[in-house]
Enzyme design. Structure first.
Site, PDB file in Angstrom:
ATOM      1  N   CYS A 122      31.074  58.053  40.269  1.00 39.55           N
ATOM      2  CA  CYS A 122      30.092  56.979  40.311  1.00 39.55           C
ATOM      3  C   CYS A 122      28.722  57.458  40.772  1.00 39.55           C
ATOM      4  CB  CYS A 122      30.580  55.839  41.184  1.00 39.55           C
ATOM      5  SG  CYS A 122      30.887  56.328  42.881  1.00 39.55           S
ATOM      6  N   ASP A 133      25.793  48.769  36.922  1.00 44.66           N
ATOM      7  CA  ASP A 133      26.778  49.770  37.325  1.00 44.66           C
ATOM      8  C   ASP A 133      27.114  50.637  36.126  1.00 44.66           C
ATOM      9  OD1 ASP A 133      28.720  51.287  38.400  1.00 44.66           O
ATOM     10  OD2 ASP A 133      30.126  49.654  38.828  1.00 44.66           O
ATOM     11  N   HIS A 189      31.371  53.142  46.648  1.00 42.17           N
ATOM     12  CA  HIS A 189      30.864  53.146  45.283  1.00 42.17           C
ATOM     13  C   HIS A 189      29.356  53.306  45.322  1.00 42.17           C
ATOM     14  CE1 HIS A 189      31.327  52.585  41.072  1.00 42.17           C
ATOM     15  NE2 HIS A 189      30.670  51.432  41.004  1.00 42.17           N
TER      16      HIS A 189
END
Lengths: 302, 650
Positions: B402, B461, B446
């Site tokens: 991520c 995202d 994250h």
């Protein structure tokens, strides 16, 4: 039947003069199927009372003079070898009678005493392993001599407990003794006593005693009275056997007095005779100090 | 002279367990030193050697104290205090000879046991601390109990039962006082997200299974796509890694609650129990409007505590699900810096911008690019060693995590002239429907991107474009087996252990909600509820008392029942009350009545009748006699009155 009982009482009163209370209590003891312990000096009329009771009620009567060498076998009987039939034959002892006068019971050895007491409690005797029932009714009048203690074995508390009543006839009053002396012989009068009540009638009377009503409140009062003797150090506690005896005696007393219920007064009447020898075995029979104390200290709410 | 060897053994064991409980505060050499001393003491006790002489113990303690003092900078003041305290206890035990010394020691133990709660708040540890406390209590008892005295368990149990409501009442209702003294900050490594993010930093977190925080929602659980827990804003990019802007650090102090730009957005209300992270940063969804307690809420929607969290903290957040607003031109400026290097990325961004002039379109294009091209989601990406790490990732390795995707996306957006920043936080969490809370662990850490569009920081995202399951499901589900094994190493794979761990976690959750979370606020609420329900509570207490009274009364009545006075007696007593007072207590009533009949000839007839009827009623249990008695007493009212007066006169 109660009237016949009262007739018995009357005739007894003609033989033993001036002792109405004691005679009624003795009858009461008989009706309640208890045994009687008489504590008196010699010559006070114990034997006369026993004999008169047996005669007027048509009961067989035996008298045993307890001595230190009296053996249980002398009392209950023996198996005797009969050479002719080559068999053992049971020779019944004096205990096989309906009224037994055990004279001076405290002179006998504890072994003999306990043989008698066993017979009193179980209403049967065992000889050589064979159990034999005693006749009914079986009524023991034991006497104790309070004065001459030398060579006696006093009855222990547990055995005193077997006697429902302990009585003392006591000296007759002046008038009664005067009357006594005027008569030729009390023995002859005793023989004149007719059978007022047969054995079956006596049994029937005895069976009516438990049916006398005792209310809950009365039993509570009785228990309060009995209970007041427990947890004290100045007297022996009264056992449940004592409370049973008190109630039964009170019922018999009420029955003789013609009532079908026990009153607190009945309980109070019989209590000293039932309780005193249990509270203090060493007390004299005419005493009722401890039982009177308990009677006074227990409030009667009824 | 203290001769109870067992007591000394108990204390040695107690100090060893304290050493273990407080081990966080001690360096390894201190632990081993103390352990050696304690084992020496136990050994000496078992060999029946006497205590070491005070002189030697003082010397030893002095040397160790100096060593600890030299270590002060490394250990921090708090830990130093704990070390000195335990040193004192150990040294005292070594030289223990007199009763008064033992008494002091017991009190020092109590203090040390209390100190355990500075370092631990877990329920399991609390149980352990309770056990140690009970041991110390027992030794305390033994110290003062007469020799040969045995612990009287029934009595102890009774005392505990008596004290239990008092204790509960104290816990629930006694005013919460502020701390009497400040606990110095311990030098402990912080856990959770760091101040900078570079490819790889989150990777480490992902392998950490420990809890970060737990959330309880007032309403329903929001959809998973909304569960982006914002914790950090990384706005400084140096070409390789992202940092929290120094400007932000100073500006973070101004407090103006962010205003939601969308009134129609869903309202969110939830309470968070954050684990002790030794950091100030806390967690919130989208735009928080207000937070409870002493926390700070800055205009960018970040929540922070005033000082690093050394204990679990529970706080409440109310907010909206809408994105946060741009604060100032300065903020926009800050988020446009692309740093040096990464020429290929900048080139790529310029190309994209030409195709898609609108920021939203551009972002969609980036997502499409990640989705269509051969980009992979991996926990073990190849190392990006070169200077142009973004270039390397975007155009050659194409495999990452991520933070890789977020930082690449932010750089592309910035290169295209769109203000963008990397947001660090947590995504998702494990929902426990029965217990109704969301557990967010460190592995849910994250990173994603916020870009500026029309004055609003829109979240994006990029990882969701590569591995949408990462957002919708658990991390476990999207990784290939071997990578999953990396996460679930060893015993974690055993199903029943997993279940047991879950249960323990739930238990710990309730512990933190009901015990640790019971603060001023909850207490005030409790008081308010108590006052509101005061009539109800009073009524129920009265009801319970009444019930107890009835039971007790019934019991007494039952016990007294045999002694109850028969109705006939009561009737007679009431009718003849003052006359009967003269009766001797032990005399039966009927006998007394007959006596009266004799002494009062004018009343003789009816008194005798009364006595008979009374006897019939009370002794013969004849119900009609009772009625007769009542009638007779009624009929003879006049005579009774006369009797009263005549008895009074005599």
């Amino acid at each position: 039947m109660l009237t016949q009982l009262h007739k018995v009482e009357q005739s007894l009163n003609q033989v033993i003069l001036g002792k109405q209370q004691q005679i009624r209590l003795a009858l009461c003891c008989l009706l309640a199927e208890g045994h009687l312990l008489l504590e008196d000096l010699p010559g006070m009329g114990k034997t006369t009372l026993a004999h008169a009771l047996a005669n007027s009620l048509g009961l067989s009567y035996r008298r045993v003079q307890f001595t230190s060498d009296l053996l249980p076998g002398d009392l209950v009987g023996l198996n005797i070898y009969d050479a002719r039939s080559q068999q053992f034959r049971f020779q019944a002892g004096p205990v096989f009678s309906q009224v037994l006068l055990a004279d001076e019971i405290n002179r006998a050895s504890p072994k003999t005493q306990s043989a008698l007491l066993e017979a009193m409690e179980e209403k049967q005797v065992s000889v050589d392993g064979e159990t034999r029932a005693l006749p009914t009714p079986f009524f023991v009048i034991a006497t104790q001599n309070p004065l001459f203690h030398a060579g006696t074995s006093a009855l222990p508390e547990s055995q005193l407990d077997r006697f429902m009543f302990r009585l003392s006839l006591g000296f007759p009053d002046h008038q009664a003794e005067h009357q006594l002396l005027q008569r030729d012989s009390s023995r002859s009068r005793l023989d004149l006593l007719s059978e007022q009540l047969n054995t079956d009638q006596l049994r029937a009377l005895q069976q009516q005693v438990p049916k006398v009503n005792a209310s809950d409140a009365l039993i509570d009062y009785l228990l309060a009275l009995i209970n007041s003797s427990r947890h004290r150090s100045d007297m022996l506690p009264l056992s449940p056997r004592a409370s049973k005896a008190t109630l039964r005696a009170a019922k018999a007393f009420a029955f003789i007095n013609g009532r079908d219920y026990v009153s607190a007064a009945d309980v109070q009447q019989v209590f000293p005779y039932v309780a005193e020898h249990r509270l203090d075995p060493s007390s004299a029979a005419q005493e009722s100090r401890l039982s009177q104390l308990l009677l006074q200290q227990t409030p009667c709410p009824l | 002279m203290l001769r109870q060897k067992s007591l000394l053994l108990i204390w040695a064991g107690l100090q060893l367990s304290l050493l273990l409980l407080l081990q966080q505060a001690f360096a390894w050499w201190i632990i081993s030193l103390f352990a050696v001393l304690l084992f020496y003491r136990v050994f000496a006790l078992l060999r029946n050697n006497a205590a070491i002489s005070l002189k030697w113990v003082n010397l030893l303690a002095g040397i160790i104290a100096v060593a600890l003092l030299l270590n002060l900078r490394q250990a921090g003041v708090l830990h130093f205090m704990l070390q000195i305290l335990l040193l004192a206890a150990v040294a005292r035990l070594l030289a223990l000879q007199h009763l008064y010394e033992a008494r002091q020691l017991v009190w020092v133990h109590y203090f040390l046991i209390g100190c355990c709660f500075i370092l631990h708040q877990d329920m399991a540890i609390a149980m352990l601390v309770l056990a140690v406390f009970l041991l110390n209590l027992y030794s305390h008892y033994r110290l003062f109990a007469p020799s040969g005295a045995r612990l009287n368990w029934p009595q102890t149990g009774r005392s505990v039962l008596i004290i239990l409501p008092l204790w509960l009442g104290m816990f629930l209702l006694f005013p919460r006082l502020p701390a009497f003294w400040q606990i110095p900050q311990a030098n402990v490594a912080a856990t959770g997200l760091g101040d900078s993010i570079d490819p790889g930093s989150i990777e480490k977190l992902v392998q950490d299974d420990s809890l970060a925080f737990r959330v309880e929602f007032d309403g329903a659980l929001p959809p998973r796509q909304q569960l982006y827990w914002r914790a950090r804003l990384y706005e400084d990019f140096d070409g390789r890694s992202w940092h929290i802007s120094p400007l932000r650090r100073t500006a973070a102090r101004y407090n103006a609650a962010p205003t939601g730009n969308d009134a129609a957005a869903a309202q969110l209300s939830y309470s968070v129990i954050a684990e002790a992270s030794r950091q100030t940063g806390l967690f919130a969804l989208a735009t928080p409007n207000s937070v409870s307690g002493n926390l700070q809420l800055n205009s960018s929607g970040l929540v922070s505590a005033n000082k690093p969290l050394s204990q679990r903290l529970s706080y409440q957040v109310k907010g909206t699900a809408s994105p946060v607003l741009l604060l100032s031109a300065q903020e926009q400026q800050l988020n446009l810096a692309t740093g040096s290097g990464n020429p290929a990325t900048k080139q790529f961004a310029a190309e994209l911008l030409q195709q898609y002039p609108q920021p939203a379109q551009l972002v969609a294009a980036i997502a499409e690019h990640f989705g269509n091209q051969a980009f992979y989601y991996s926990l073990t990406p190849p190392l990006l060693a070169g200077a142009n790490s973004i270039d390397q990732f975007l155009f050659s390795s194409r495999s990452g995590f991520c933070s890789h995707y977020a930082s690449a996306t932010a750089v592309i957006l910035r290169a295209a002239g769109i203000a963008a920043r990397v947001v660090g936080g947590y995504q998702g969490g494990q929902w426990h429907p029965q217990q109704n809370y969301l557990a967010v662990r460190q592995r849910e850490a994250h990173a994603w991107v916020e870009y500026l569009d029309n004055g609003v920081w829109q979240p994006f995202d990029p990882t969701a474009a590569v591995a949408p399951e990462r957002v919708l499901n658990n991390l476990d589900d999207i990784l290939p087996q071997e990578q999953r094994n990396l996460l679930n190493s060893g015993w974690r794979q055993l199903a029943f252990l997993q279940a047991a761990r879950q249960q323990l976690m739930h238990l710990d959750y309730y512990w933190s909600v009901w015990v640790l979370g019971f603060d001023d606020n909850s207490q005030r609420n409790l008081w308010r509820q108590l006052i509101q329900q005061l009539p109800a509570i009073a009524a129920s207490i009265a009801g319970i008392l009444l019930l107890l009274l009835l039971i007790g009364g019934g019991y007494l009545l039952k016990r007294r029942a045999p002694a109850a006075v028969p109705p006939a007696t009561m009737l007679l007593q009431r009718a003849l009350h003052p006359v009967l007072q003269l009766k001797p207590p032990s005399q039966p009533l009927s006998v007394y009545l007959q006596q009266l009949a004799i002494s009062q000839p004018q009343h003789r007839e009816w008194l005798q009748q009364l006595s008979d009827v009374y006897e019939q009623a009370v002794y013969a249990d004849k119900p009609q006699a009772l009625m007769q008695l009542a009638a007779l007493l009624k009929r003879r009212r006049l005579q009774i009155k006369q009797l009263r007066s005549s008895v009074k006169n005599t």
